[in-house]
Design an enzyme around this catalytic site. Structure first.
Site, short mmCIF file in Angstrom:
data_model
loop_
_atom_site.label_atom_id
_atom_site.label_comp_id
_atom_site.label_asym_id
_atom_site.label_seq_id
_atom_site.Cartn_x
_atom_site.Cartn_y
_atom_site.Cartn_z
N LYS A 548 -7.44 -13.15 1.07
CA LYS A 548 -6.39 -12.71 1.98
C LYS A 548 -6.24 -13.79 3.04
CE LYS A 548 -8.90 -8.94 2.72
NZ LYS A 548 -7.98 -7.81 2.71
N ARG A 549 -5.22 -13.70 3.90
CA ARG A 549 -5.10 -14.67 4.98
C ARG A 549 -6.38 -14.68 5.81
NH1 ARG A 549 -0.06 -17.29 5.77
NH2 ARG A 549 -1.07 -18.20 7.59
N LYS A 660 -4.46 -3.68 -5.17
CA LYS A 660 -4.41 -4.49 -6.39
C LYS A 660 -5.80 -4.57 -7.02
CE LYS A 660 -1.16 -7.37 -3.88
NZ LYS A 660 -1.12 -8.67 -3.18
C1 LIG Z 1 -1.52 -8.94 -1.86
C2 LIG Z 1 -1.46 -10.28 -1.28
C3 LIG Z 1 -1.75 -10.47 0.07
C4 LIG Z 1 -2.15 -9.34 0.99
O1 LIG Z 1 -3.54 -9.16 0.89
P1 LIG Z 1 -4.35 -8.25 1.95
O2 LIG Z 1 -5.71 -8.19 1.35
O3 LIG Z 1 -3.69 -6.90 1.96
O4 LIG Z 1 -4.29 -8.93 3.26
C5 LIG Z 1 -1.68 -11.75 0.59
N1 LIG Z 1 -1.34 -12.79 -0.19
C6 LIG Z 1 -1.07 -12.65 -1.50
C7 LIG Z 1 -0.74 -13.86 -2.31
C8 LIG Z 1 -1.11 -11.39 -2.09
O5 LIG Z 1 -0.82 -11.26 -3.39
#
Ligand SMILES: *Cc1c(COP(=O)(O)O)cnc(C)c1O
Length: 808
Positions: A548-549, A660
């Site tokens: 994630k970021r 996901k």
């Molecule tokens: C789903 C997704 C995110 C969001 O991720 P979080 O864990 O909810 O912060 C960020 N970047 C990409 C490429 C994603 O597919």
């Protein structure tokens, strides 16, 4: 389809494809490059889609269905070729035909650039919502910006993030159609004066700078149906390529400067996730796509409604994704009053009825506030309207609550010479929602408490979701096949049908197949790691993943400190019995976010130390994968055993990565935050591992104090050890993480990392115990998939439809 029919279709496809390759490359198939093979396939697919697209548009125009428009400054759509092919139902035909032609379908797909037109969750959510809307035959479209450069590409060099420009349009983009005939003019700067024209007070905008907004449309193809919706992205251009008088006077550079200044508006995406960057160019971007989008919507509405605006707000939903498009309120007012001749009251009614708003964060540093001076000089008419909206709103409030001046003051849209965009968005829309139950509760009780008292009926909650087409069916095809052969295919149309999986919890044959699928996904990721990090990881080890970021509130630091702690344990006791683990991280840091970049450095330093230490007997491995984007995400989520969702409680509005992972059978290791809470409810307490402070406890500490990180440090030698290692050179010669050290001790640990540390270590031990009982783990994993139905974005869209857009 019988086999002779299929054979016929394949032959037809192959003939058309060979033709197309010759057409796009001037080479025959045998001599064509992989790039040309990709471009030919993309064009062939587009030929199919555009035919359906035209039909869809005709249908929408005829029937005048209610149309939804998502206004968002980000759309993180990912690669489209494979998703189009699958949605068209051509998966088998194309896969088999390419194989018969001796071509490498995977290599062809990798030629497609992954448009990075978003930072993370917010932009990705829009892409999932477009996919779900089309899959359910709902007329919903996107409206945003066609950035010439998307989010930077991340390289890791000597353990540090290095940013490289993302030139995603380098080889052209086959899935967009430029529509210069639908371009509109956007006006910046200048002055406003009013005059009476035919007895009506009219506002005239003069001396403005005109910019041309040109739309590029990308089709959004529904899954196995005939619906094709549109994602419209606007590009900024000069009205004339050169300022001819200047050019003729020999001032060549000045003439070109005008062009590049105009085009700078859609030049680049701001790379901050959950952060506000108050630059003038950003404000221009916001008005640019809001104004262009609304102008086209109004024009189209009148075109198919006898040139009348009657019924507009019953037929059009303007849904604004966070506050970046909050100027939709004043801009629609401007169009209705200045261009369509409505009076204030009628225009206001139509505006509020059309607009709805989703809030995405409660982090104070992310809330948008624009200086009055900036708004006034860049958008003088919009500023006048915002002032008037605020005047009328505050008057109403003061009349209603004359004894609550302090509260009333807090509700003012303009405060301390700043325009509060969230307040503007709430006042100018009929609905505001949070993105998970907890987040919506925090909006009602804290962030927007005053507004909730005034407009309780406007507040809703819609929990985010993700598309099972991209994140299960396409990215985990082996799981899709296994599900189809066991529980049938109904789940593909209604993800709640995954509940049928619960019947297989005690089926040993199914469990073996299920575990084999997970293993093959882990092998696929291990191969990626070998190729990109030159590191061998064991697919039999626990894949424990945080992607994630990079942000302080998401607490990658907590994960990293636990790895360091575990390393210390193993050094002390090499015979410590644990299931071997591979800790995998990925994520980009905003280029100006020093702290987040230090976290990346720290993870890479720990990785280097751990991976080169032979005495650990390969019990733990640490990997940082560079350039996390949608394409990489599609390989990572299916390969996970453990999903790290460890944000400080109350800070992560929802999260979608958590969903996901769950859909692909990972076990969540998480705090009671965002949608983790709803995941816990769905699977029950034995199928998730939770730990740490609750959001109430966090907010109590924040309000009343009572937490001293130094107290925890002083009591716990394990914490002292890892803290020292940050600054004593353990992690590499000259490597010193003083800044991180200080954030935890000197600055009292804003995100409660040390406070939650022990609980996290305990939770990690529970994970280890659970994993070592394979039967238990497999059941937990299957149970997570079985209950992931509610996290499909199809469900989210149905909620929006029912509760907010009111489409029957
Ligand atoms: C789903 C997704 C995110 C969001 O991720 P979080 O864990 O909810 O912060 C960020 N970047 C990409 C490429 C994603 O597919």
């Amino acid at each position: 389809m019988n086999s002779s029919e299929k054979k016929k279709q394949k032959e037809a496809f192959k003939a058309a494809y060979i033709n197309k390759i010759e057409e796009v490359s001037g080479d025959c198939l045998a001599e064509s490059s992989v790039l040309k093979q990709y471009q030919a396939l993309a064009e062939l697919v587009m030929d199919d889609i555009t035919t359906q697209w035209a039909k869809s548009n005709t249908k929408y125009n005829k029937h005048q269905n209610k149309q939804v428009y998502f206004f968002s400054i980000e759309f993180l759509i990912g690669r489209l070729l494979k998703s189009y092919i699958n949605n068209l139902g051509l998966e088998d035909i194309v896969t088999e035909s390419l194989k018969e032609l001796g071509l490498d379908f995977t290599a062809i797909q990798e030629q497609e650039s992954d448009p990075g037109l978003g930072n993370g969750g917010l932009g990705r959510l829009m892409a999932c919502y477009l996919d779900s809307s089309a899959a359910m035959d709902m007329p919903a479209h996107g409206n945003g910006i066609r950035y010439k450069y998307g989010l930077f590409e991340q390289r890791i060099i000597n353990g540090e993030q290095v940013e490289v420009a993302d030139n995603w349009l380098r080889n052209g983009y086959p899935f967009e159609i430029r529509k210069p005939d639908k371009a509109v003019i956007i006006k910046f700067g200048g002055t406003i004066h009013s005059e009476k024209i035919n007895g009506n007070l009219t506002f005239v905008h003069e001396n403005y700078e005109p910019i041309l907004a040109v739309p590029y449309d990308i089709p959004v193809k529904g899954y196995h149906n005939e619906t094709v919706n549109s994602l419209r992205l606007w590009s900024a251009e000069t009205l004339e390529d050169f300022d001819l008088p200047k050019f003729n006077q020999g001032q060549f550079l000045d003439a070109v400067r005008h062009k590049s200044e105009a085009e700078s508006i859609s030049q680049i995406l701001y790379p901050n996730d959950n952060g506000f960057d108050g630059k003038l160019l950003r404000l221009k971007q916001e008005y640019f796509f809001v104004c262009a989008g609304l102008k086209r919507i109004v024009r189209r509405y009148k075109q198919f409604n006898n040139n009348s605006m009657d019924g507009f707000s019953q037929k059009i939903c303007i849904h604004i994704n966070d506050t970046h498009p909050a100027m939709c309120g004043p801009e629609l007012m401007r169009i209705l009053m200045d261009e369509e001749g409505f009076g204030w009251d009628d225009a206001w009614k139509m505006t509020v009825e059309s607009i709805s708003f989703t809030n995405h964060t409660v982090l104070p540093e992310a809330l948008e506030k624009w200086p009055v001076s900036m708004m006034k000089s860049l958008l003088p008419r919009i500023y006048m309207i915002i002032e008037e909206i605020n005047q009328r709103f505050t008057q109403e409030i003061y009349a209603k609550y004359p004894h609550d001046m302090e509260r009333n003051y807090g509700l003012s849209i303009i405060n301390n010479d700043q325009i509060h965009m969230a307040s503007l968005a709430i006042v100018a829309s009929h609905s505001i929602n949070g993105v998970a139950e907890l987040h919506s509760k925090i909006l009602r009780e804290e962030t927007f408490k005053g507004f909730y008292q005034v407009f309780p009926e406007r507040f809703h909650s819609v929990t985010n979701g993700v598309t099972p087409r991209r994140f299960l069916m396409n990215s985990n095809p082996d799981l899709k096949d296994l599900l189809n052969e066991s529980i049938g295919t109904q789940w593909q149309g209604n993800l709640f049908e995954l509940k049928r999986l619960l019947n297989y919890l005690n089926d040993p044959i199914f469990s073996d197949k299920f575990n084999a699928v997970k293993l093959s996904n882990k092998i696929r990721l291990a191969e990626h790691i070998k190729k990109h990090n030159n590191l061998i990881v064991d697919p039999a080890s626990v894949f424990d993943i945080q992607v994630k970021r990079i942000h302080a509130y998401k607490r990658q630091l907590l994960d990293a400190l636990h790895v360091l702690y575990l390393y210390n344990q193993l050094k002390e006791n090499p015979h410590l019995e644990i299931a071997p683990r591979t800790f995998i991280f990925a994520g980009k840091a905003a280029p100006g976010y020093y702290y987040a970049k230090q976290i990346i450095r720290l993870i890479n330093a720990i990785a280097k130390m751990v991976n080169s230490d032979k005495t650990l007997n390969e019990k733990i491995r640490v990997v940082f994968l560079e350039n996390f984007n949608v394409s990489l995400a599609e390989i990572i989520y299916p390969a996970a055993n453990v999903s790290e969702q460890i944000s400080t409680a109350g800070k992560e509005a929802s999260g979608t990565g958590n969903m996901k992972f769950m859909m692909n059978g990972a076990i969540t290791l998480g705090t009671m935050d965002g949608a983790n809470i709803e995941i816990a409810e769905a699977v029950g307490p034995t199928n998730i591992v939770t730990f740490g402070l609750s959001s109430d406890e966090v907010s109590q500490y924040e309000k009343y104090g009572g937490y001293r990180s130094i107290d925890i440090y002083e009591k716990d030698p394990r914490i002292q050890q890892v803290m020292h290692q940050l600054i004593d050179g353990t992690l590499g010669f000259g490597l010193n993480f003083q800044n991180i050290y200080d954030s935890l001790l000197l600055h009292n640990d804003t995100y409660f990392v040390l406070k939650d540390f022990n609980a996290y270590v305990d939770a990690q031990n529970r994970v280890d115990q659970l994993y070592r009982n394979e039967r238990t783990w497999t059941k937990m994993s299957m149970t997570n998939i079985a209950h992931s139905g509610m996290f499909s974005s199809d469900r989210s869209i149905l909620d929006y439809q029912r509760e907010i857009w009111k489409i029957i």
